[in-house]
Motif scaffolding. Structure first.
Motif, PDB file in Angstrom:
ATOM      1  N   SER A 132     -11.732   4.452 -12.981  1.00  0.00           N
ATOM      2  CA  SER A 132     -10.754   5.382 -12.433  1.00  0.00           C
ATOM      3  C   SER A 132     -11.362   6.777 -12.307  1.00  0.00           C
ATOM      4  O   SER A 132     -12.305   7.122 -13.031  1.00  0.00           O
ATOM      5  N   PRO A 133     -10.827   7.604 -11.398  1.00  0.00           N
ATOM      6  CA  PRO A 133     -11.284   8.990 -11.343  1.00  0.00           C
ATOM      7  C   PRO A 133     -11.064   9.669 -12.692  1.00  0.00           C
ATOM      8  O   PRO A 133     -10.130   9.319 -13.421  1.00  0.00           O
ATOM      9  N   PRO A 134     -11.921  10.592 -13.060  1.00  0.00           N
ATOM     10  CA  PRO A 134     -11.757  11.260 -14.356  1.00  0.00           C
ATOM     11  C   PRO A 134     -10.438  12.015 -14.429  1.00  0.00           C
ATOM     12  O   PRO A 134      -9.901  12.462 -13.408  1.00  0.00           O
ATOM     13  N   GLU A 135      -9.907  12.129 -15.613  1.00  0.00           N
ATOM     14  CA  GLU A 135      -8.674  12.899 -15.785  1.00  0.00           C
ATOM     15  C   GLU A 135      -8.923  14.338 -15.349  1.00  0.00           C
ATOM     16  O   GLU A 135      -9.951  14.933 -15.657  1.00  0.00           O
ATOM     17  N   ASP A 136      -7.975  14.883 -14.625  1.00  0.00           N
ATOM     18  CA  ASP A 136      -8.145  16.217 -14.069  1.00  0.00           C
ATOM     19  C   ASP A 136      -6.801  16.946 -14.122  1.00  0.00           C
ATOM     20  O   ASP A 136      -6.051  16.950 -13.147  1.00  0.00           O
ATOM     21  N   PRO A 137      -6.472  17.552 -15.277  1.00  0.00           N
ATOM     22  CA  PRO A 137      -5.180  18.231 -15.396  1.00  0.00           C
ATOM     23  C   PRO A 137      -4.983  19.326 -14.354  1.00  0.00           C
ATOM     24  O   PRO A 137      -3.852  19.552 -13.902  1.00  0.00           O
ATOM     25  N   ALA A 138      -6.055  19.997 -13.960  1.00  0.00           N
ATOM     26  CA  ALA A 138      -5.921  21.053 -12.958  1.00  0.00           C
ATOM     27  C   ALA A 138      -5.464  20.472 -11.627  1.00  0.00           C
ATOM     28  O   ALA A 138      -4.596  21.041 -10.946  1.00  0.00           O
ATOM     29  N   ALA A 139      -6.055  19.336 -11.225  1.00  0.00           N
ATOM     30  CA  ALA A 139      -5.656  18.703  -9.971  1.00  0.00           C
ATOM     31  C   ALA A 139      -4.215  18.201 -10.053  1.00  0.00           C
ATOM     32  O   ALA A 139      -3.452  18.302  -9.079  1.00  0.00           O
ATOM     33  N   ASP A 140      -3.828  17.665 -11.207  1.00  0.00           N
ATOM     34  CA  ASP A 140      -2.447  17.214 -11.381  1.00  0.00           C
ATOM     35  C   ASP A 140      -1.474  18.376 -11.232  1.00  0.00           C
ATOM     36  O   ASP A 140      -0.430  18.260 -10.580  1.00  0.00           O
ATOM     37  N   ASP A 141      -1.816  19.509 -11.828  1.00  0.00           N
ATOM     38  CA  ASP A 141      -0.949  20.682 -11.731  1.00  0.00           C
ATOM     39  C   ASP A 141      -0.907  21.220 -10.300  1.00  0.00           C
ATOM     40  O   ASP A 141       0.148  21.670  -9.827  1.00  0.00           O
ATOM     41  N   ALA A 142      -2.048  21.181  -9.616  1.00  0.00           N
ATOM     42  CA  ALA A 142      -2.087  21.663  -8.235  1.00  0.00           C
ATOM     43  C   ALA A 142      -1.233  20.779  -7.331  1.00  0.00           C
ATOM     44  O   ALA A 142      -0.533  21.276  -6.434  1.00  0.00           O
ATOM     45  N   ALA A 143      -1.278  19.464  -7.554  1.00  0.00           N
ATOM     46  CA  ALA A 143      -0.449  18.553  -6.766  1.00  0.00           C
ATOM     47  C   ALA A 143       1.032  18.795  -7.033  1.00  0.00           C
ATOM     48  O   ALA A 143       1.859  18.763  -6.111  1.00  0.00           O
ATOM     49  N   ALA A 144       1.371  19.043  -8.290  1.00  0.00           N
ATOM     50  CA  ALA A 144       2.764  19.349  -8.624  1.00  0.00           C
ATOM     51  C   ALA A 144       3.192  20.672  -7.999  1.00  0.00           C
ATOM     52  O   ALA A 144       4.320  20.809  -7.510  1.00  0.00           O
ATOM     53  N   LEU A 145       2.296  21.646  -7.999  1.00  0.00           N
ATOM     54  CA  LEU A 145       2.585  22.936  -7.372  1.00  0.00           C
ATOM     55  C   LEU A 145       2.785  22.766  -5.870  1.00  0.00           C
ATOM     56  O   LEU A 145       3.676  23.389  -5.269  1.00  0.00           O
ATOM     57  N   LEU A 146       1.971  21.918  -5.253  1.00  0.00           N
ATOM     58  CA  LEU A 146       2.112  21.637  -3.824  1.00  0.00           C
ATOM     59  C   LEU A 146       3.503  21.097  -3.533  1.00  0.00           C
ATOM     60  O   LEU A 146       4.117  21.451  -2.522  1.00  0.00           O
ATOM     61  N   TRP A 147       4.002  20.246  -4.415  1.00  0.00           N
ATOM     62  CA  TRP A 147       5.362  19.738  -4.232  1.00  0.00           C
ATOM     63  C   TRP A 147       6.395  20.832  -4.469  1.00  0.00           C
ATOM     64  O   TRP A 147       7.370  20.972  -3.716  1.00  0.00           O
ATOM     65  N   ASP A 148       6.201  21.637  -5.497  1.00  0.00           N
ATOM     66  CA  ASP A 148       7.162  22.685  -5.833  1.00  0.00           C
ATOM     67  C   ASP A 148       7.400  23.652  -4.680  1.00  0.00           C
ATOM     68  O   ASP A 148       8.535  24.090  -4.459  1.00  0.00           O
ATOM     69  N   VAL A 149       6.342  24.019  -3.955  1.00  0.00           N
ATOM     70  CA  VAL A 149       6.477  25.064  -2.940  1.00  0.00           C
ATOM     71  C   VAL A 149       7.073  24.543  -1.643  1.00  0.00           C
ATOM     72  O   VAL A 149       7.287  25.327  -0.712  1.00  0.00           O
ATOM     73  N   ARG A 150       7.367  23.258  -1.558  1.00  0.00           N
ATOM     74  CA  ARG A 150       8.014  22.727  -0.360  1.00  0.00           C
ATOM     75  C   ARG A 150       9.339  23.437  -0.067  1.00  0.00           C
ATOM     76  O   ARG A 150       9.752  23.546   1.078  1.00  0.00           O
ATOM     77  N   ARG A 151      10.003  23.882  -1.102  1.00  0.00           N
ATOM     78  CA  ARG A 151      11.334  24.456  -0.919  1.00  0.00           C
ATOM     79  C   ARG A 151      11.295  25.930  -0.542  1.00  0.00           C
ATOM     80  O   ARG A 151      12.336  26.549  -0.341  1.00  0.00           O
ATOM     81  N   LEU A 152      10.090  26.496  -0.446  1.00  0.00           N
ATOM     82  CA  LEU A 152       9.945  27.926  -0.211  1.00  0.00           C
ATOM     83  C   LEU A 152       9.683  28.239   1.258  1.00  0.00           C
ATOM     84  O   LEU A 152       9.151  27.417   2.000  1.00  0.00           O
ATOM     85  N   SER A 153      10.019  29.462   1.627  1.00  0.00           N
ATOM     86  CA  SER A 153       9.700  29.959   2.970  1.00  0.00           C
ATOM     87  C   SER A 153       8.233  30.360   3.032  1.00  0.00           C
ATOM     88  O   SER A 153       7.548  30.467   2.004  1.00  0.00           O
ATOM     89  N   ALA A 154       7.745  30.607   4.247  1.00  0.00           N
ATOM     90  CA  ALA A 154       6.355  31.026   4.415  1.00  0.00           C
ATOM     91  C   ALA A 154       6.081  32.314   3.645  1.00  0.00           C
ATOM     92  O   ALA A 154       5.037  32.455   2.995  1.00  0.00           O
ATOM     93  N   GLN A 155       7.005  33.262   3.692  1.00  0.00           N
ATOM     94  CA  GLN A 155       6.785  34.526   2.991  1.00  0.00           C
ATOM     95  C   GLN A 155       6.731  34.308   1.479  1.00  0.00           C
ATOM     96  O   GLN A 155       5.923  34.939   0.779  1.00  0.00           O
ATOM     97  N   GLN A 156       7.557  33.411   0.963  1.00  0.00           N
ATOM     98  CA  GLN A 156       7.540  33.141  -0.468  1.00  0.00           C
ATOM     99  C   GLN A 156       6.250  32.440  -0.891  1.00  0.00           C
ATOM    100  O   GLN A 156       5.680  32.763  -1.938  1.00  0.00           O
ATOM    101  N   VAL A 157       5.769  31.480  -0.085  1.00  0.00           N
ATOM    102  CA  VAL A 157       4.520  30.803  -0.422  1.00  0.00           C
ATOM    103  C   VAL A 157       3.371  31.799  -0.362  1.00  0.00           C
ATOM    104  O   VAL A 157       2.460  31.778  -1.197  1.00  0.00           O
ATOM    105  N   TRP A 158       3.385  32.679   0.623  1.00  0.00           N
ATOM    106  CA  TRP A 158       2.374  33.738   0.703  1.00  0.00           C
ATOM    107  C   TRP A 158       2.405  34.586  -0.565  1.00  0.00           C
ATOM    108  O   TRP A 158       1.348  34.912  -1.134  1.00  0.00           O
ATOM    109  N   GLN A 159       3.601  34.929  -1.026  1.00  0.00           N
ATOM    110  CA  GLN A 159       3.742  35.738  -2.237  1.00  0.00           C
ATOM    111  C   GLN A 159       3.115  35.036  -3.436  1.00  0.00           C
ATOM    112  O   GLN A 159       2.388  35.654  -4.233  1.00  0.00           O
ATOM    113  N   VAL A 160       3.362  33.744  -3.580  1.00  0.00           N
ATOM    114  CA  VAL A 160       2.795  32.986  -4.696  1.00  0.00           C
ATOM    115  C   VAL A 160       1.278  32.884  -4.559  1.00  0.00           C
ATOM    116  O   VAL A 160       0.542  33.009  -5.544  1.00  0.00           O
TER     117      VAL A 160
END
Length: 278
Positions: A212-240
């Motif tokens: 299996s690919p090595p455990e990568d908590p940073a990638a897991d968090d980035a994928a979760a963040l990618l999902w989280d920002v779906r609900r935001l506007s372009a200006q809000q994602v830019w802000q983050v």
């Protein structure tokens, strides 16, 4: 090409998890008879898909994709134009220590929900009946995670730490069934769509690669963040993304543990988007 029905995909997933229909119906609070009908081939209704999602610990929007149904507007990303900032946000987040990645997700959760201005139109929608499993995974990327051609390839490279370093056209060809969705690619894609690789392998019938690919908590968090920002506007994602950039460049270069980093012009515009950019 005949793509498996939602019921077949669900049965494969349940078998992989060693669950039965009765247990799932109880956990989801739905009729066991109705669920058995779906497993046997009946098309699932929207209410059933929504009810199954938390019981399966999957996103409701991804269940709609699995069922080859249009994702309802209320489950779709808010602002298609926000996708231009995603690669910056993911790239910066991957360089941060875990506590700062947590702070970024907290910032996203604290931002207010803005109203939807127009229906969401994904960059591309692939027909699984024509393209197979590649279309299923690509729709989860493009439709549900608000990515375009180049952003999908760049974010894949970043989250796989360079293992899946392919062109934007290759990602599109995977979605269109013109490039193979190999076991290694499936494993790397599972990280980005925040779904256990074993679940995705069971549903698609594509075996996982040896090792299996090595455990990568940073990638897991980035994928979760990618999902989280779906609900935001372009200006809000830019802000983050701007905040993530500030956090990343406050770190010395020798504190960045990532072996692979995007080497493009890794700076986001300091000018916030406006309505004319949408």
């Amino acid at each position: 090409m005949e793509f498996p029905s939602f019921g077949v995909l669900l049965r494969r997933l349940l078998d992989h998890r060693q669950l039965d229909v009765g247990s799932l119906s109880h956990a989801a609070g739905v009729s066991e008879a109705e669920l058995r009908d779906v497993v046997d081939g009946r098309l699932p209704g929207a209410d059933l898909l929504r009810a199954l999602a938390p019981a399966l610990k999957l996103h409701p929007a991804d269940l709609f994709v699995m069922a080859c149904q249009k994702v309802p507007d209320e489950l779709a990303p808010l602002d298609a134009s926000a996708r231009r900032y995603v690669k910056y946000l993911v790239g910066y987040a991957l360089c941060l220590p875990s506590d700062q990645r947590f702070d970024l997700r907290w910032l996203v959760r604290e931002l207010p929900q803005e109203p939807r201005r127009q229906p969401y139109v994904p960059r591309k929608w692939f027909d699984p009946h024509e393209a197979g499993a590649g279309a299923l995974v690509a729709n989860m990327l493009y439709a549900n995670r608000n990515l375009d051609w180049s952003t999908a390839a760049e974010v894949l490279a970043l989250c796989s730490n360079g293992r899946m370093y392919v062109s934007a056209s290759t990602v599109v060809m995977i979605g269109g069934g013109k490039a193979e969705l190999t076991p290694h690619r499936l494993a790397d894609l599972s990280t980005l769509i925040d779904m256990p690789a074993g679940d995705l392998a069971a549903m698609t019938g594509i075996p996982l690669p040896d090792g299996s690919p090595p455990e990568d908590p940073a990638a897991d968090d980035a994928a979760a963040l990618l999902w989280d920002v779906r609900r935001l506007s372009a200006q809000q994602v830019w802000q983050v993304a701007v905040r993530a950039e500030e956090m990343r460049y406050a770190l010395p270069d020798d504190a960045i543990a990532r072996r692979f980093r995007w080497t493009g012009p890794f700076r986001i515009s300091r000018h916030p988007p406006n309505d004319r950019d949408s």
